[in-house]
Scaffold this active site. Structure first.
Site, PDB file in Angstrom:
ATOM      1  N   LYS A 170       0.836  -1.208   0.000  1.00 46.20           N
ATOM      2  CA  LYS A 170       0.000   0.000   0.000  1.00 46.20           C
ATOM      3  C   LYS A 170       0.871   1.259   0.000  1.00 46.20           C
ATOM      4  O   LYS A 170       0.689   2.141  -0.844  1.00 46.20           O
ATOM      5  CB  LYS A 170      -0.936  -0.003   1.229  1.00 46.20           C
ATOM      6  CG  LYS A 170      -1.901  -1.183   1.223  1.00 46.20           C
ATOM      7  CD  LYS A 170      -2.839  -1.165   2.402  1.00 46.20           C
ATOM      8  CE  LYS A 170      -2.160  -1.473   3.711  1.00 46.20           C
ATOM      9  NZ  LYS A 170      -1.610  -2.830   3.811  1.00 46.20           N
ATOM     10  N   THR A 171       1.828   1.311   0.944  1.00 48.80           N
ATOM     11  CA  THR A 171       2.709   2.474   0.991  1.00 48.80           C
ATOM     12  C   THR A 171       3.492   2.576  -0.317  1.00 48.80           C
ATOM     13  O   THR A 171       3.654   3.664  -0.886  1.00 48.80           O
ATOM     14  CB  THR A 171       3.690   2.332   2.180  1.00 48.80           C
ATOM     15  OG1 THR A 171       2.918   2.127   3.364  1.00 48.80           O
ATOM     16  CG2 THR A 171       4.539   3.563   2.346  1.00 48.80           C
TER      17      THR A 171
ATOM     18  N   ASP B  90      -1.334   6.817   6.555  1.00 49.00           N
ATOM     19  CA  ASP B  90      -1.334   5.394   6.859  1.00 49.00           C
ATOM     20  C   ASP B  90      -2.280   5.137   8.037  1.00 49.00           C
ATOM     21  O   ASP B  90      -2.532   6.049   8.824  1.00 49.00           O
ATOM     22  CB  ASP B  90       0.092   4.968   7.223  1.00 49.00           C
ATOM     23  CG  ASP B  90       0.377   3.543   6.797  1.00 49.00           C
ATOM     24  OD1 ASP B  90      -0.564   2.861   6.357  1.00 49.00           O
ATOM     25  OD2 ASP B  90       1.540   3.114   6.904  1.00 49.00           O
TER      26      ASP B  90
ATOM     27  N   THR C   6      -5.487  -1.424   7.017  1.00 44.51           N
ATOM     28  CA  THR C   6      -5.641  -2.872   7.007  1.00 44.51           C
ATOM     29  C   THR C   6      -7.075  -3.236   7.402  1.00 44.51           C
ATOM     30  O   THR C   6      -7.460  -4.386   7.333  1.00 44.51           O
ATOM     31  CB  THR C   6      -4.673  -3.516   8.029  1.00 44.51           C
ATOM     32  OG1 THR C   6      -4.774  -2.790   9.262  1.00 44.51           O
ATOM     33  CG2 THR C   6      -3.248  -3.468   7.537  1.00 44.51           C
TER      34      THR C   6
ATOM     35  N   ARG D 124       6.535  -8.181   1.600  1.00 40.78           N
ATOM     36  CA  ARG D 124       7.423  -7.759   2.695  1.00 40.78           C
ATOM     37  C   ARG D 124       8.074  -8.973   3.347  1.00 40.78           C
ATOM     38  O   ARG D 124       9.263  -8.961   3.659  1.00 40.78           O
ATOM     39  CB  ARG D 124       6.653  -6.956   3.745  1.00 40.78           C
ATOM     40  CG  ARG D 124       7.561  -6.605   4.933  1.00 40.78           C
ATOM     41  CD  ARG D 124       6.858  -5.829   6.006  1.00 40.78           C
ATOM     42  NE  ARG D 124       6.543  -4.486   5.583  1.00 40.78           N
ATOM     43  CZ  ARG D 124       5.388  -3.884   5.843  1.00 40.78           C
ATOM     44  NH1 ARG D 124       4.433  -4.513   6.505  1.00 40.78           N
ATOM     45  NH2 ARG D 124       5.182  -2.653   5.432  1.00 40.78           N
TER      46      ARG D 124
HETATM   47  N1  LIG Z   1       4.062  -5.242  -6.017  1.00 42.59           N
HETATM   48  C1  LIG Z   1       5.269  -5.304  -5.440  1.00 42.59           C
HETATM   49  N2  LIG Z   1       6.335  -5.645  -6.168  1.00 42.59           N
HETATM   50  C2  LIG Z   1       7.552  -5.734  -5.584  1.00 42.59           C
HETATM   51  N3  LIG Z   1       7.789  -5.496  -4.278  1.00 42.59           N
HETATM   52  C3  LIG Z   1       6.756  -5.148  -3.516  1.00 42.59           C
HETATM   53  C4  LIG Z   1       5.451  -5.012  -4.060  1.00 42.59           C
HETATM   54  N4  LIG Z   1       4.611  -4.659  -3.089  1.00 42.59           N
HETATM   55  C5  LIG Z   1       5.351  -4.542  -1.975  1.00 42.59           C
HETATM   56  N5  LIG Z   1       6.643  -4.835  -2.231  1.00 42.59           N
HETATM   57  C6  LIG Z   1       7.719  -4.877  -1.242  1.00 42.59           C
HETATM   58  O1  LIG Z   1       7.143  -5.135   0.022  1.00 42.59           O
HETATM   59  C7  LIG Z   1       7.545  -4.155   0.960  1.00 42.59           C
HETATM   60  C8  LIG Z   1       6.365  -3.797   1.827  1.00 42.59           C
HETATM   61  O2  LIG Z   1       5.406  -3.049   1.110  1.00 42.59           O
HETATM   62  P1  LIG Z   1       4.605  -1.826   1.769  1.00 42.59           P
HETATM   63  O3  LIG Z   1       5.414  -1.175   2.831  1.00 42.59           O
HETATM   64  O4  LIG Z   1       4.152  -0.976   0.647  1.00 42.59           O
HETATM   65  O5  LIG Z   1       3.384  -2.594   2.419  1.00 42.59           O
HETATM   66  P2  LIG Z   1       2.085  -1.973   3.106  1.00 42.59           P
HETATM   67  O6  LIG Z   1       0.907  -2.566   2.420  1.00 42.59           O
HETATM   68  O7  LIG Z   1       2.181  -0.506   3.145  1.00 42.59           O
HETATM   69  O8  LIG Z   1       2.162  -2.572   4.578  1.00 42.59           O
HETATM   70  P3  LIG Z   1       1.570  -1.979   5.946  1.00 42.59           P
HETATM   71  O9  LIG Z   1       0.094  -2.236   5.937  1.00 42.59           O
HETATM   72  O10 LIG Z   1       2.251  -2.777   7.007  1.00 42.59           O
HETATM   73  O11 LIG Z   1       1.934  -0.526   6.004  1.00 42.59           O
HETATM   74  C9  LIG Z   1       8.083  -2.987   0.137  1.00 42.59           C
HETATM   75  O12 LIG Z   1       9.213  -2.441   0.731  1.00 42.59           O
HETATM   76  C10 LIG Z   1       8.465  -3.581  -1.182  1.00 42.59           C
HETATM   77  O13 LIG Z   1       9.848  -3.849  -1.194  1.00 42.59           O
HETATM   78 MG   LIG Z   2       2.503   0.798   4.749  1.00 45.05          MG
END
Ligand SMILES: Nc1ncnc2c1ncn2[C@@H]1O[C@H](COP(=O)(O)OP(=O)(O)OP(=O)(O)O)[C@@H](O)[C@H]1O
Ligand SMILES: [Mg+2]
Length: 407
Positions: free
Chosen positions: A134-135, A179, A228, A287
């Site tokens: 998401k981030t 977030d 989430t 992640r």
């Molecule tokens: N589609 C993707 N392709 C490649 N790597 C990805 C992808 N999505 C996420 N990642 C990897 O996974 C890691 C975690 O992603 P991210 O921080 O965006 O998750 P999030 O959904 O924001 O989690 P949270 O809910 O805990 O904040 C990123 O640092 C990235 O390296």
């Molecule tokens: Mg995030």
């Protein structure tokens, strides 16, 4: 003081009535999902350019006024997030973002339409389990739009002046990423409503009988909310997002590609079969894939092995109690508790959380989703229950007479 909306000289930015922006993009999303477009979104020139890695080199955009600030740090304002360790592995453009094809198609269309109309992108709500990107997607959107992404988190916006300060400092077209948006307090939400709809702040000045309300115009901006727990968002807030997108767990092929991409960035010589092993064990979550890959890298370094094969992955991940389907110690504790103390269930979430010494929200949002997805656990009206597949994975007999089970 205020950033007035007439200050809109920059290319690809502008102010349009919020309602119009919203409906236009909702239409695009609807069409994309219903497949009514004459050209399928993935094949349209728009998407080819955004989704094709080879197009990226040629896509350096000299018009972009400011590049996305990946760390989200806004110098001098005192908010933002320190750069995360995983930042080096974050995809930066849509074409690098692996998987989530529907999400990418919808957003690619919205980005392209926004750029051609010179407006701010409609507000986007991204929801789904942790670690799915998401981030990362918020930062990708900023990069694609050529604007800065300001990052904050709802718990950091406790006082009204926190959110007001953020909003008045936004430049036209910029992204504001909040977030854990379901944790916004009421006052912050109330401030956001007119800001999201009409780019206006309604502020109360003074106290008591001399209190007056004042409206302040702010720059057109895009709110990207991540959560989430989409269900915990108040519906007035949810309804103000023009694009509401769920992130799904990744399939094995996408995960393998993610692991291979990360291995490339970490300069690891990883065999395909080894990438697949990591992909199998990462709970459908990029992640976790990145985290497991780092653990494998550690063991490879200690063993002095330059080429990483599946056996090494097995060795490294067994060390960290990650089994062949990606279950870790907390998954097994939950399943074992259900099997040993409740005859496989059903058992209530709170009872399980108390017995495990876990927070019930953590159990529900972090541990359970993957077990549910694997079909090892079921949520029934009477509580959580281990399925036959779950039993057999843990080496329990498939058939158990529940009525005779001992608590
Ligand atoms: N589609 C993707 N392709 C490649 N790597 C990805 C992808 N999505 C996420 N990642 C990897 O996974 C890691 C975690 O992603 P991210 O921080 O965006 O998750 P999030 O959904 O924001 O989690 P949270 O809910 O805990 O904040 C990123 O640092 C990235 O390296
Ligand atoms: Mg995030």
């Amino acid at each position: 003081m205020a950033i007035v909306s007439s200050d809109m000289g920059a290319p690809r930015r502008g102010s349009a009535p919020a309602g119009k922006r919203g409906s236009a993009q909702a239409d695009e999303r609807g069409s994309a999902q219903a497949g009514e477009l004459p050209v399928t979104p993935a094949r349209s020139p728009v998407n080819r350019r955004l989704l094709d890695p080879s197009a990226l080199a040629a896509d350096s955009d000299p018009l972009a006024p400011a590049k996305a600030d990946e760390t989200g740090e806004a110098s001098g304002t005192g908010w933002g997030e320190p750069p995360a360790r995983e930042d080096g592995l974050r995809p930066k453009r849509l074409a690098d973002y692996i998987g989530q094809s529907e999400l990418k198609q919808v957003l690619a269309i919205a980005v392209e339409a926004t750029r051609s109309r010179g407006e701010a992108l409609d507000h986007v709500l991204l929801y789904g389990p942790p670690g799915l990107g998401k981030t990362t997607m918020a930062l990708v959107l900023a990069e694609e739009l050529g604007v800065r992404c300001r990052i904050t988190s709802a718990p950091a916006l406790e006082r009204p002046r926190d959110i007001v300060g953020l909003l008045v400092n936004l430049q036209p077209g910029e992204l504001l990423f909040i977030d854990e948006i379901h944790r916004l307090n009421r006052v912050a939400e109330e401030i956001l409503y007119p800001a999201m709809e009409d780019f206006r702040l309604d502020l109360t000045v003074g106290k008591g009988s001399s209190a007056r309300t004042r409206s302040l115009q702010i720059a057109p901006f895009t709110l990207v909310g991540a959560t989430t727990r989409a269900g915990s968002l108040s519906s007035p807030l949810r309804d103000r997002f023009g694009l509401i997108q769920r992130l799904e767990f990744y399939n094995l092929d996408d995960l393998q590609a993610i692991v291979q991409r990360a291995a490339g960035l970490l300069q690891l010589d990883l065999e395909q079969q080894a990438a697949l092993e990591v992909a199998r064990r990462c709970r459908g979550t990029p992640r976790i894939a990145n985290r497991l890959l780092r653990r494998v890298r550690d063991v490879a370094a200690v063993n002095g092995q330059l080429r990483i094969g599946p056996e090494l992955v097995h060795e490294a991940l067994s060390l960290h109690s990650v089994d062949s389907r990606g279950l870790d110690a907390s998954d097994r504790r939950l399943m074992t508790l259900l099997l040993e103390s409740y005859g496989g269930g059903p058992a209530g979430l709170d009872a399980l959380a108390a017995a495990l010494g876990e927070d019930s929200t953590t159990l529900e949002t972090v541990v359970e989703p993957y077990l549910l997805q694997l079909g090892f656990l079921q949520r029934t009206p009477r509580g959580r229950q281990v399925t036959p597949a779950g039993r057999s994975h843990l080496g329990w007999p498939a058939q158990l007479d529940l009525s005779g089970a001992q608590p």
